[in-house]
Write an enzyme that holds these catalytic residues in place. Structure first.
Site, PDB file in Angstrom:
ATOM      1  N   CYS A 234       0.834  -1.382   0.266  1.00  0.00           N
ATOM      2  CA  CYS A 234      -0.073   0.240   0.416  1.00  0.00           C
ATOM      3  C   CYS A 234       0.791   1.086   0.358  1.00  0.00           C
ATOM      4  CB  CYS A 234      -0.586  -0.341   1.366  1.00  0.00           C
ATOM      5  SG  CYS A 234      -1.969  -1.523   1.203  1.00  0.00           S
ATOM      6  N   ALA A 235       1.526   1.311  -0.942  1.00  0.00           N
ATOM      7  CA  ALA A 235       2.850   2.332  -1.225  1.00  0.00           C
ATOM      8  C   ALA A 235       2.751   3.457  -1.088  1.00  0.00           C
ATOM      9  CB  ALA A 235       3.155   1.703  -2.270  1.00  0.00           C
ATOM     10  N   ALA A 236       1.671   4.045  -1.915  1.00  0.00           N
ATOM     11  CA  ALA A 236       1.154   4.931  -2.465  1.00  0.00           C
ATOM     12  C   ALA A 236       1.432   6.556  -1.162  1.00  0.00           C
ATOM     13  CB  ALA A 236      -0.009   5.875  -3.726  1.00  0.00           C
ATOM     14  N   PRO A 237       1.442   8.070  -1.376  1.00  0.00           N
ATOM     15  CA  PRO A 237       2.267   8.406  -2.328  1.00  0.00           C
ATOM     16  C   PRO A 237       3.958   8.355  -2.157  1.00  0.00           C
ATOM     17  CG  PRO A 237       1.483   9.908  -0.244  1.00  0.00           C
ATOM     18  CD  PRO A 237       1.155   8.548   0.029  1.00  0.00           C
TER      19      PRO A 237
ATOM     20  N   ASP B 203      -0.493   0.046  -5.269  1.00  0.00           N
ATOM     21  CA  ASP B 203      -1.192   0.958  -4.875  1.00  0.00           C
ATOM     22  C   ASP B 203      -2.227   0.584  -5.468  1.00  0.00           C
ATOM     23  OD1 ASP B 203      -1.164   3.406  -2.287  1.00  0.00           O
ATOM     24  OD2 ASP B 203      -3.020   2.963  -3.734  1.00  0.00           O
TER      25      ASP B 203
ATOM     26  N   ASP C  80      -4.997  -4.907  -7.272  1.00  0.00           N
ATOM     27  CA  ASP C  80      -5.714  -4.833  -5.234  1.00  0.00           C
ATOM     28  C   ASP C  80      -5.348  -6.057  -4.415  1.00  0.00           C
ATOM     29  OD1 ASP C  80      -7.238  -5.100  -3.200  1.00  0.00           O
ATOM     30  OD2 ASP C  80      -9.067  -5.616  -4.142  1.00  0.00           O
TER      31      ASP C  80
ATOM     32  N   ASP D 148       1.534  -1.023   5.212  1.00  0.00           N
ATOM     33  CA  ASP D 148       1.026   0.118   5.658  1.00  0.00           C
ATOM     34  C   ASP D 148      -0.322   0.635   5.313  1.00  0.00           C
ATOM     35  OD1 ASP D 148       1.149   2.515   6.749  1.00  0.00           O
ATOM     36  OD2 ASP D 148       2.340   3.894   5.206  1.00  0.00           O
TER      37      ASP D 148
ATOM     38  N   CYS E 266      -1.388   4.365  11.349  1.00  0.00           N
ATOM     39  CA  CYS E 266      -1.161   5.308  11.468  1.00  0.00           C
ATOM     40  C   CYS E 266      -2.231   5.620  12.609  1.00  0.00           C
ATOM     41  CB  CYS E 266      -0.939   6.655  11.052  1.00  0.00           C
ATOM     42  SG  CYS E 266      -1.542   6.609   9.663  1.00  0.00           S
TER      43      CYS E 266
HETATM   44  C1  LIG Z   1      -1.802   4.714   5.034  1.00  0.00           C
HETATM   45  S1  LIG Z   1      -1.974   5.308   2.931  1.00  0.00           S
HETATM   46  C2  LIG Z   1       0.282   4.705   2.374  1.00  0.00           C
HETATM   47  C3  LIG Z   1       1.152   5.428   3.112  1.00  0.00           C
HETATM   48  C4  LIG Z   1       2.316   4.970   2.088  1.00  0.00           C
HETATM   49  N1  LIG Z   1       2.927   4.012   2.370  1.00  0.00           N
HETATM   50  C5  LIG Z   1       3.062   5.587   2.396  1.00  0.00           C
HETATM   51  O1  LIG Z   1       4.113   5.782   3.169  1.00  0.00           O
HETATM   52  O2  LIG Z   1       2.930   7.200   1.355  1.00  0.00           O
HETATM   53  C6  LIG Z   1      -2.381   3.568   2.628  1.00  0.00           C
HETATM   54  C7  LIG Z   1      -2.637   3.661   0.905  1.00  0.00           C
HETATM   55  O3  LIG Z   1      -3.706   2.373   0.749  1.00  0.00           O
HETATM   56  C8  LIG Z   1      -3.608   2.744  -0.638  1.00  0.00           C
HETATM   57  N2  LIG Z   1      -4.754   1.230  -0.460  1.00  0.00           N
HETATM   58  C9  LIG Z   1      -5.764   0.508   0.177  1.00  0.00           C
HETATM   59  N3  LIG Z   1      -6.541  -0.274  -0.143  1.00  0.00           N
HETATM   60  C10 LIG Z   1      -6.015  -0.459  -1.121  1.00  0.00           C
HETATM   61  C11 LIG Z   1      -5.744  -2.081  -1.710  1.00  0.00           C
HETATM   62  N4  LIG Z   1      -6.591  -3.100  -1.787  1.00  0.00           N
HETATM   63  N5  LIG Z   1      -4.201  -2.703  -2.137  1.00  0.00           N
HETATM   64  C12 LIG Z   1      -3.529  -1.672  -2.654  1.00  0.00           C
HETATM   65  N6  LIG Z   1      -3.503  -0.906  -1.885  1.00  0.00           N
HETATM   66  C13 LIG Z   1      -4.524  -0.413  -1.150  1.00  0.00           C
HETATM   67  C14 LIG Z   1      -4.368   4.003  -0.637  1.00  0.00           C
HETATM   68  O4  LIG Z   1      -4.523   3.886  -2.029  1.00  0.00           O
HETATM   69  C15 LIG Z   1      -3.444   4.510   0.307  1.00  0.00           C
HETATM   70  O5  LIG Z   1      -2.766   5.425  -1.011  1.00  0.00           O
END
Ligand SMILES: C[S@@+](CC[C@H](N)C(=O)[O-])C[C@H]1O[C@@H](n2cnc3c(N)ncnc32)[C@H](O)[C@@H]1O
Length: 426
Positions: free
Chosen positions: A249-252, A272, A298, A314, A367
């Site tokens: 769950c990498a973005a941003p 992501d 996903d 994350d 978080c």
């Molecule tokens: C907490 S944020 C991640 C922050 C990131 N790791 C950083 O340090 O910049 C959670 C992320 O999970 C993504 N997300 C939510 N559900 C997801 C899924 N089923 N598969 C992949 N990504 C997912 C969201 O789009 C969001 O970007």
């Protein structure tokens, strides 16, 4: 001019308050990104959001009759006035006059007397003794209930900490510069700072616009909470040889880039589900000079083609650990939302476990400061996965939980984060 800024803050807040009554909620960040904002308009918008419960409790009794729905912007403007009177050092007559003047740019000059009357009454009255905890601590009741149950000795301090301003922490890009050289650059630009816990972490004495950080455009530095920086630390501490890592769950991209900066030889894949957030990640990768494979998928459902040595999850969460930075979460989240994110977190963890190689570590983090999203998720997972165990974690701030580690903003250098290191048996 200042009337304009107060009107801008009132419009921002009206958007936010409107969002609390309708589906498809827009977070404050999105509202602020949609218009030109001055530092004063931002300060007023964030300040009112942080102290919404106490400010509105003071204003409501001063209104002879409720405002019409279409005058939500006027209520927001009164909140802006009340915030200045109760929390800022602006002389009261200037605060009131400028707030009254903002009725004009809002297109409601007829409301000048009303706003003037309400704010003058507020100025004359002493700050009342709060009748309930929501007003006393400026948090929604449901969250106070949960935090006080889970942190019986610390909850009052935690709620006060949530209402403080967050520090600005940065991360030096060790693939482009050294700690010594970058600290020297900060000193030459007269930017006062203190070291964080990791060598690459620096905490600024005063927040500042990112673009003004020396070497920002050249990728020498990123903005990232000091506590968030423990994610890459915990995972890279466990690497013995160049490894493949999936940041699921990498973005941003904050943690992805930190992984690459700490372990430049690792093969990091950033996944992501949100393609526009992945675009932001790709742009930042160019600025920082990192090569990263990106996958839009996903992570709770899609087939994962490869198996990875280590995985960072994350997970999306309530954000209850970041209320200093995102006070709008207090207004927008509802108790049921936590259960919804907890189900997604459990699903992500179960699905990603299949993509981890034997002996690998999956670092689960959020978080959030709520057990339902943290230890409870890990407890159920460990009960149903005999090939998983939680490795001990120890960090210089926060406290151990049953299965992992919890950082709390009681230490003002960090937001709240939870980490659990789950190891797969051979
Ligand atoms: C907490 S944020 C991640 C922050 C990131 N790791 C950083 O340090 O910049 C959670 C992320 O999970 C993504 N997300 C939510 N559900 C997801 C899924 N089923 N598969 C992949 N990504 C997912 C969201 O789009 C969001 O970007």
């Amino acid at each position: 001019m200042s009337g304009e800024e107060r009107a801008r803050a009132a419009r921002n807040l009206a958007h936010l308050l409107d969002a609390t009554r309708s589906p498809g909620r827009r977070m404050l960040d999105q509202v602020l990104a949609s218009g030109k904002q001055s530092p004063l308009a931002r300060e007023l918008t964030y300040g009112v959001t942080r102290h919404f419960y106490s400010l509105s409790a003071e204003l409501q009794p001063l209104l002879e009759r409720p405002l019409r729905d279409r005058d939500l912007d006027l209520f927001a403007l009164m909140l802006v006035g009340a915030y200045q009177l109760r929390h800022l050092q602006i002389p009261p007559h200037a605060a009131i006059n400028e707030t009254v003047a903002a009725a004009h740019p809002l297109g409601k000059p007829w409301a000048r007397n009303l706003i003037n009357g309400v704010l003058r009454s507020l100025q004359r009255s002493p700050t009342p003794t709060p009748q309930d905890d929501s007003v006393r601590y400026d948090h929604p009741s449901w969250l106070i209930e949960r935090v006080s149950k889970e942190y019986p000795d610390q909850w009052r301090d935690l709620l006060s900490a949530n209402n403080a301003r967050a520090p600005m922490a940065i991360r030096i890009n060790l693939t482009r510069t050294s700690v010594q050289d970058y600290t020297h650059l900060l000193g030459s630009a007269n930017i006062a700072s203190q070291p964080g816990w990791l060598p690459e972490t620096v905490i600024l004495e005063q927040p500042m616009p990112v673009a003004k950080l020396p070497g920002y455009a050249e990728g020498l530095v990123s903005v990232q909470d000091a506590g968030a920086q423990f994610a890459a630390y915990l995972l890279t501490e466990r690497l013995s040889a160049p490894s493949s890592i999936l940041d699921a769950c990498a973005a941003p991209g904050g943690k992805t880039f930190h992984l690459l900066e700490r372990a430049p030889h690792a093969k990091v894949s950033a996944m992501d589900v949100n393609s526009s957030r992945l675009d932001t990640l790709r742009r930042s990768a160019v600025r920082l000079g990192h090569e990263v494979r990106t996958l839009c998928a996903d992570a709770s459902n899609d087939r994962l083609a490869a198996r990875y040595d280590h995985i960072l999850l994350d997970a999306p969460c309530s954000g209850s650990g970041t209320l200093r930075r995102h006070p709008d979460i207090k207004l927008l989240r509802e108790p049921a939302d936590v259960g919804v994110t907890a189900r997604v977190q459990a699903l992500l963890l179960r699905h990603l476990w299949h993509a981890l190689r034997p002996s690998g570590t999956l670092l689960y983090c959020t978080c959030s400061l709520l057990r339902e999203e943290n230890d409870s998720i890990v407890a159920v997972f460990l009960n149903t996965h005999t090939d998983a165990s939680a490795a001990p974690i120890e960090l210089p701030s926060g406290a151990a939980t049953r299965y992992g580690w919890q950082l709390l903003p009681l230490d003002p250098r960090t937001d709240a984060f939870y980490f659990a290191a789950l190891v797969k048996s051979k």
